[in-house]
Structure formats: structure tokens, C-alpha cells
Scaffold this active site. Structure first.
Site, PDB file in Angstrom:
ATOM      1  N   LYS A 123       0.828  -1.214   0.000  1.00 40.16           N
ATOM      2  CA  LYS A 123       0.000   0.000   0.000  1.00 40.16           C
ATOM      3  C   LYS A 123       0.859   1.260   0.000  1.00 40.16           C
ATOM      4  O   LYS A 123       0.550   2.234  -0.696  1.00 40.16           O
ATOM      5  CB  LYS A 123      -0.924  -0.003   1.227  1.00 40.16           C
ATOM      6  CG  LYS A 123      -1.743   1.285   1.401  1.00 40.16           C
ATOM      7  CD  LYS A 123      -2.715   1.519   0.249  1.00 40.16           C
ATOM      8  CE  LYS A 123      -3.381   2.890   0.337  1.00 40.16           C
ATOM      9  NZ  LYS A 123      -4.202   3.066   1.532  1.00 40.16           N
ATOM     10  N   LEU A 124       1.944   1.264   0.764  1.00 37.41           N
ATOM     11  CA  LEU A 124       2.799   2.442   0.832  1.00 37.41           C
ATOM     12  C   LEU A 124       3.510   2.696  -0.498  1.00 37.41           C
ATOM     13  O   LEU A 124       3.635   3.842  -0.942  1.00 37.41           O
ATOM     14  CB  LEU A 124       3.807   2.289   1.971  1.00 37.41           C
ATOM     15  CG  LEU A 124       3.180   2.271   3.377  1.00 37.41           C
ATOM     16  CD1 LEU A 124       4.216   1.909   4.427  1.00 37.41           C
ATOM     17  CD2 LEU A 124       2.535   3.603   3.707  1.00 37.41           C
TER      18      LEU A 124
END
Length: 263
Positions: A168-169
Site C-alpha cells: 500500500k505504501l
């Protein structure tokens, strides 16, 4: 039917609770105020005022808070995880540091920890089509899939606990960089005499087309789009910087780009 405890029935959590109830799960959600508890009850869930009541008998506890610090205070400094039923699962939807999920998992080995940050917004959750990047043990992931499928599709298993956050990052760092590229293109077009609206509406039909470009064009301008998503993206990119720095690295050329939309 699964008994689900829920913490964080806010902007993102409310449609999750509604979808869980609609899928036939028994949901108990935390409400700090009478107003919040009334709203939760209106969704068909049981509204409670303490985390002890949230986790009581829950097979799965879902946490959907805004910041990693809030998750740490609840799950490490607080007693939520310690009170969970042995063999139950903790699902973390908050985008944060992979280390937080890993520390929770190593500190509280009586529960399975699934870090499953979301990609999408409340409208995607309400439609049952929000994307989840889920990290965790294979068997634990499979045990939570039915609950998560109440509001998510696709649900992408990324590997061990913590990898959901990493994916996600990276995703949000690339997202911010792509917004910055669109903004640079708009500046170039302006210098050459083409207005932003006309440029955006044309580019979505050319080889420069991307999902981000379509989103910016739908917003009407890069300024409006950055205003809408900047707070969330900025928070996530800062976590990326801290995580990479802790490993002795940096974002390289990506950092220069993302700073133009997250500063």
C-alpha cells in the site's frame, strides 16, 4: 455467520459495518458518543461503549482508524488485543508502518494479525469493490476472507504480516508521483497556451492516459484533486519515508516528485 468486532466506524468504517451486517455477520461496533452509537445501531449493528465489549466473543476484530499512532495506542498501549479470544483474528485497515502490524503479531501470539490497508474510498466500500492488500499467515488469511469479502473485491494476499502495508505504501508513493507528473504536464501546457480543462479532457484520450489522469480530469483540475486527497497521501508518503529511512535507504527520484504534491 461470523461474530465481528469493529473499531473505527467513521468515514471508511461506516460503509464497512453496513456491508458486514448486510452479509449476515453479527457485528458489534465501538461508539464513543451517544450520537455515534445511535448511527451504528441504525446500520443494524450492536453499538457498545468499550473495547472490552467489542472483542467479547468476536471471531474477527476489524480496526479502521486514521493513523498508525492510533492503532499503536489501541493495540499495543491499550488492552484490545490482549482481551481478544485465542485463535481469533485482528484485521488492520489503517495504512501505517509494517512494523506496527509485525510488533502486534509478535507481542500477541494468541491472535492472527492481518494487515489489510485499503485502496479506494467509501463509495468503493459501499459497492463492495474496495481493494485490499492483505498481509498475514496463509491459513489466517483464508479464515478472514469471507468477512473481508463483505466489502472488498479484489482481496490480494501479499505475503506475511506487514507486506500488505508495504504494498500500500509503495502504491501511494507511485500515486503521488503520478499526480505530480500530471501537474507538471498541466504547467507545460499552460506555458504553451493550452488551458488546463481542455488539456486534461484531451489527454485522457491519448497515450498519456492513466487512471490517475482520469481522476484528475474528473476533478476538473490538479489543484482540486490534490486538495481532496493531499492529506491522506501526505500521511502515507511520510510513513514510506520513515520506513525506508529505517532500512538505510531513501525514495530517490520519487521523493523529488512527491514533495511537489505532499509538501
Amino acid at each position: 455467520m461470523t461474530q465481528v468486532g469493529f473499531v473505527g466506524a467513521g468515514r471508511m468504517g461506516t460503509p464497512m459495518v453496513a456491508r458486514l451486517v448486510g452479509a449476515g455477520h453479527q457485528v458489534t461496533a465501538l461508539g464513543r458518543t451517544e450520537e455515534t452509537r445511535a448511527a451504528i445501531a441504525g446500520l443494524g449493528a450492536s453499538a457498545v461503549a468499550t473495547v472490552a465489549d467489542v472483542v467479547d466473543g468476536a471471531d474477527v476484530v476489524v480496526v479502521c482508524l486514521f493513523t498508525d499512532d492510533q492503532v499503536s495506542r489501541l493495540c499495543l498501549d491499550g488492552e484490545l488485543v490482549a482481551m481478544m479470544v485465542p485463535g481469533s483474528s485482528l484485521v488492520l485497515h489503517t495504512t501505517g508502518s509494517p512494523k506496527t502490524a509485525q510488533i502486534i503479531a509478535s507481542t500477541h501470539q494468541h491472535v492472527d494479525v492481518i494487515d489489510a490497508p485499503v485502496s479506494g474510498g467509501p463509495h468503493d466500500i459501499a459497492a463492495g469493490t474496495v481493494t485490499l492488500f492483505a498481509g498475514g499467515d496463509d491459513a489466517a488469511f483464508e479464515r478472514t476472507r469471507t468477512v473481508l469479502a463483505s466489502y472488498a473485491d479484489p482481496i490480494l494476499h501479499t505475503g506475511p504480516t506487514g507486506t500488505g502495508q508495504i504494498v500500500k505504501l509503495v502504491n501511494n508513493t507511485l500515486f503521488a508521483a503520478q499526480i505530480a507528473l500530471v501537474a507538471q504536464g498541466v504547467r507545460l501546457g499552460s506555458r504553451l497556451g493550452v488551458d488546463e480543462e481542455g488539456l486534461l479532457n484531451a489527454l485522457v484520450h491519448g497515450s498519456a492516459q492513466s487512471r490517475v489522469l482520469s481522476m484528475v480530469a474528473a476533478a476538473g483540475s490538479t489543484e482540486k484533486f490534490v486538495s481532496a486527497v493531499g492529506e491522506f497521501i501526505g500521511k502515507d508518503v511520510e510513513v514510506v519515508r520513515e520506513t525506508v529511512a529505517g532500512l538505510g535507504g531513501d525514495l530517490g527520484e520519487l521523493d523529488r516528485l512527491v514533495r511537489t504534491v505532499t509538501a
